[in-house]
Design a protein around this motif. Structure first.
Motif, PDB file in Angstrom:
ATOM      1  N   LEU A 115       0.848  -1.181   0.000  1.00 55.34           N
ATOM      2  CA  LEU A 115       0.000   0.000   0.000  1.00 55.34           C
ATOM      3  C   LEU A 115       0.890   1.239   0.000  1.00 55.34           C
ATOM      4  CD1 LEU A 115      -2.633  -0.940   2.750  1.00 55.34           C
ATOM      5  CD2 LEU A 115      -2.780  -1.330   0.287  1.00 55.34           C
ATOM      6  N   ILE A 116       0.364   2.361  -0.476  1.00 56.67           N
ATOM      7  CA  ILE A 116       1.129   3.609  -0.502  1.00 56.67           C
ATOM      8  C   ILE A 116       0.417   4.654   0.340  1.00 56.67           C
ATOM      9  CG2 ILE A 116       2.013   5.492  -1.925  1.00 56.67           C
ATOM     10  CD1 ILE A 116       2.166   3.485  -4.246  1.00 56.67           C
ATOM     11  N   TYR A 117       1.125   5.134   1.380  1.00 58.64           N
ATOM     12  CA  TYR A 117       0.609   6.217   2.213  1.00 58.64           C
ATOM     13  C   TYR A 117       1.073   7.545   1.639  1.00 58.64           C
ATOM     14  CZ  TYR A 117       0.063   9.351   6.233  1.00 58.64           C
ATOM     15  OH  TYR A 117      -0.277  10.406   7.049  1.00 58.64           O
ATOM     16  N   VAL A 118       0.131   8.471   1.474  1.00 57.81           N
ATOM     17  CA  VAL A 118       0.461   9.790   0.946  1.00 57.81           C
ATOM     18  C   VAL A 118      -0.642  10.774   1.324  1.00 57.81           C
ATOM     19  CG1 VAL A 118      -0.686   9.436  -1.289  1.00 57.81           C
ATOM     20  CG2 VAL A 118       1.266  11.010  -1.134  1.00 57.81           C
ATOM     21  N   GLN A 119      -0.260  12.031   1.508  1.00 54.76           N
ATOM     22  CA  GLN A 119      -1.275  13.058   1.774  1.00 54.76           C
ATOM     23  C   GLN A 119      -2.041  13.346   0.495  1.00 54.76           C
ATOM     24  OE1 GLN A 119       1.958  15.694   2.929  1.00 54.76           O
ATOM     25  NE2 GLN A 119       1.204  17.258   1.481  1.00 54.76           N
ATOM     26  N   SER A 139      -6.085  12.529   4.819  1.00 58.93           N
ATOM     27  CA  SER A 139      -6.853  13.746   4.581  1.00 58.93           C
ATOM     28  C   SER A 139      -7.726  13.996   5.800  1.00 58.93           C
ATOM     29  CB  SER A 139      -7.714  13.609   3.313  1.00 58.93           C
ATOM     30  OG  SER A 139      -8.375  14.812   3.014  1.00 58.93           O
ATOM     31  N   TYR A 140      -7.518  15.153   6.456  1.00 54.91           N
ATOM     32  CA  TYR A 140      -8.207  15.452   7.712  1.00 54.91           C
ATOM     33  C   TYR A 140      -9.158  16.632   7.543  1.00 54.91           C
ATOM     34  CZ  TYR A 140      -3.694  13.342   9.099  1.00 54.91           C
ATOM     35  OH  TYR A 140      -2.569  12.575   9.190  1.00 54.91           O
ATOM     36  N   LYS A 154     -15.599  15.552   1.274  1.00 54.01           N
ATOM     37  CA  LYS A 154     -15.290  15.043  -0.053  1.00 54.01           C
ATOM     38  C   LYS A 154     -13.835  14.601  -0.084  1.00 54.01           C
ATOM     39  CE  LYS A 154     -15.557  16.199  -4.970  1.00 54.01           C
ATOM     40  NZ  LYS A 154     -15.889  17.256  -5.978  1.00 54.01           N
ATOM     41  N   LEU A 155     -13.587  13.423  -0.626  1.00 55.28           N
ATOM     42  CA  LEU A 155     -12.242  12.860  -0.648  1.00 55.28           C
ATOM     43  C   LEU A 155     -11.850  12.513  -2.080  1.00 55.28           C
ATOM     44  CD1 LEU A 155     -10.000  12.007   1.373  1.00 55.28           C
ATOM     45  CD2 LEU A 155     -10.978   9.718   1.345  1.00 55.28           C
ATOM     46  N   GLY A 170      -4.747  12.930  12.693  1.00 55.74           N
ATOM     47  CA  GLY A 170      -3.304  12.782  12.795  1.00 55.74           C
ATOM     48  C   GLY A 170      -2.696  13.617  13.893  1.00 55.74           C
ATOM     49  N   ASP A 171      -3.479  13.906  14.940  1.00 50.30           N
ATOM     50  CA  ASP A 171      -2.975  14.729  16.033  1.00 50.30           C
ATOM     51  C   ASP A 171      -2.581  13.857  17.214  1.00 50.30           C
ATOM     52  OD1 ASP A 171      -2.312  16.711  17.757  1.00 50.30           O
ATOM     53  OD2 ASP A 171      -4.309  17.541  18.006  1.00 50.30           O
ATOM     54  N   ASN A 172      -3.527  13.566  18.099  1.00 47.25           N
ATOM     55  CA  ASN A 172      -3.204  12.748  19.265  1.00 47.25           C
ATOM     56  C   ASN A 172      -3.133  11.261  18.935  1.00 47.25           C
ATOM     57  OD1 ASN A 172      -5.996  12.588  18.769  1.00 47.25           O
ATOM     58  ND2 ASN A 172      -6.420  12.084  20.909  1.00 47.25           N
ATOM     59  N   MET A 173      -3.738  10.863  17.793  1.00 48.66           N
ATOM     60  CA  MET A 173      -3.712   9.466  17.358  1.00 48.66           C
ATOM     61  C   MET A 173      -3.999   9.426  15.860  1.00 48.66           C
ATOM     62  SD  MET A 173      -6.311   6.345  18.401  1.00 48.66           S
ATOM     63  CE  MET A 173      -5.881   6.344  20.143  1.00 48.66           C
TER      64      MET A 173
END
Length: 281
Positions: A115-119, A139-140, A154-155, A170-173
């Motif tokens: 898998l590829i993780y990316v913003q 995406s947050y 929307k994503l 993606g802050d505290n967890m």
């Protein structure tokens, strides 16, 4: 799903209500997460689905793929591999061919597409992998979103038709949702078009060698030289095994113990990391 790294609380690996644990394994070509196996084994014992990931450092992509494979090959088939493509501590950020080279090299070694993780804003840097690799998109709605409630937003995943994993906090967890079933996750771990992993020309074979093995920890004596084979007995630390042959497999060193009626018992002397589990004499 929660992804965990060395700075995460160890409790994240067994978090109640979470089905999947993704553990950071490596970064670049000289870092191994010291808590990787601890978190992995804890998650496995807790009945979680499993994943392991590599954080790109930006060096030679083929060498980074080799480093990742070398350190997680014992998890393959059970855990879904992933590659983390971010700007922080990544000297090749912006290179749209880097991840393509990495995943090709990893696939040649493992037969599994990671898998590829990316913003979301950087999908263009990994778009040339969309036909082979699943997407783990970050995406947050905001950095203050600290809830397991999936945000209504929307994503954009193009050129992927959809995501495999969406990281939405993606802050505290690092909270994520997986867009697949339990069976689908296991299929990703095994690879859908798996190629044979390159093997040594010299096939592993038993070598006649007599000796004594003193267990440095409790170990199972197996019916055959396979880690998942039934156990004849669980021997306590300090037990003494007399063996008559050794087998250096692709991952482990096995010893053969003669038993009654011409049968044998088999025990691991070195684990998949090359660690000796007792004393050989």
């Amino acid at each position: 799903m929660v992804d965990v790294y060395s700075g995460s609380p160890r409790s994240y690996a067994t978090l109640s209500g979470v089905d999947v644990i993704m553990v950071k394994a490596t970064q670049g070509t000289n870092y191994i997460n010291p808590f990787c196996d601890q978190d992995y084994q804890a998650a496995k014992k807790a009945g979680k689905l499993l994943g392991v990931y590599h954080y790109i450092g930006g060096g030679n992509p083929e060498k980074e793929a080799q480093y990742f494979y070398k350190n997680i090959k014992g998890y393959l088939g059970e855990a879904v591999p992933a590659v983390d493509w971010e700007s922080y501590q990544n000297s090749s950020w912006g290179d749209s061919n880097y991840v393509r080279k990495f995943v090709d090299a990893f696939y040649k070694l493992s037969g599994v597409w990671p898998l590829i993780y990316v913003q979301a804003s950087s999908l263009n840097q990994v778009a040339n992998c969309s036909k082979d690799c699943g997407l783990w998109i970050a995406s947050y709605p905001s950095m203050n979103w600290k809830s397991w409630s999936i945000p209504n937003m929307k994503l954009n995943t193009s050129p992927w038709s959809t995501y495999t994993i969406w990281q939405f906090t993606g802050d505290n967890m690092d909270r994520n949702v997986a867009n697949t079933t339990k069976e689908g996750w296991k299929k990703l771990a095994k690879g859908s078009n798996k190629k044979p992993v390159a093997k040594s020309k010299n096939k592993a074979a038993w070598k006649k060698k007599q000796g004594t093995f003193i267990l440095g920890q409790a170990l199972k004596l197996h019916e055959s030289p396979h880690i998942d084979s039934p156990a004849i007995a669980k021997l306590p630390k300090g037990s003494i095994i007399q063996y008559d042959a050794t087998l250096q497999g692709p991952l482990r060193l096995w010893l053969r113990q003669p038993r009654s009626n011409g049968k044998y018992g088999y025990i691991v002397a070195k684990d998949k990391y090359g660690k000796l589990l007792g004393k050989l004499k």
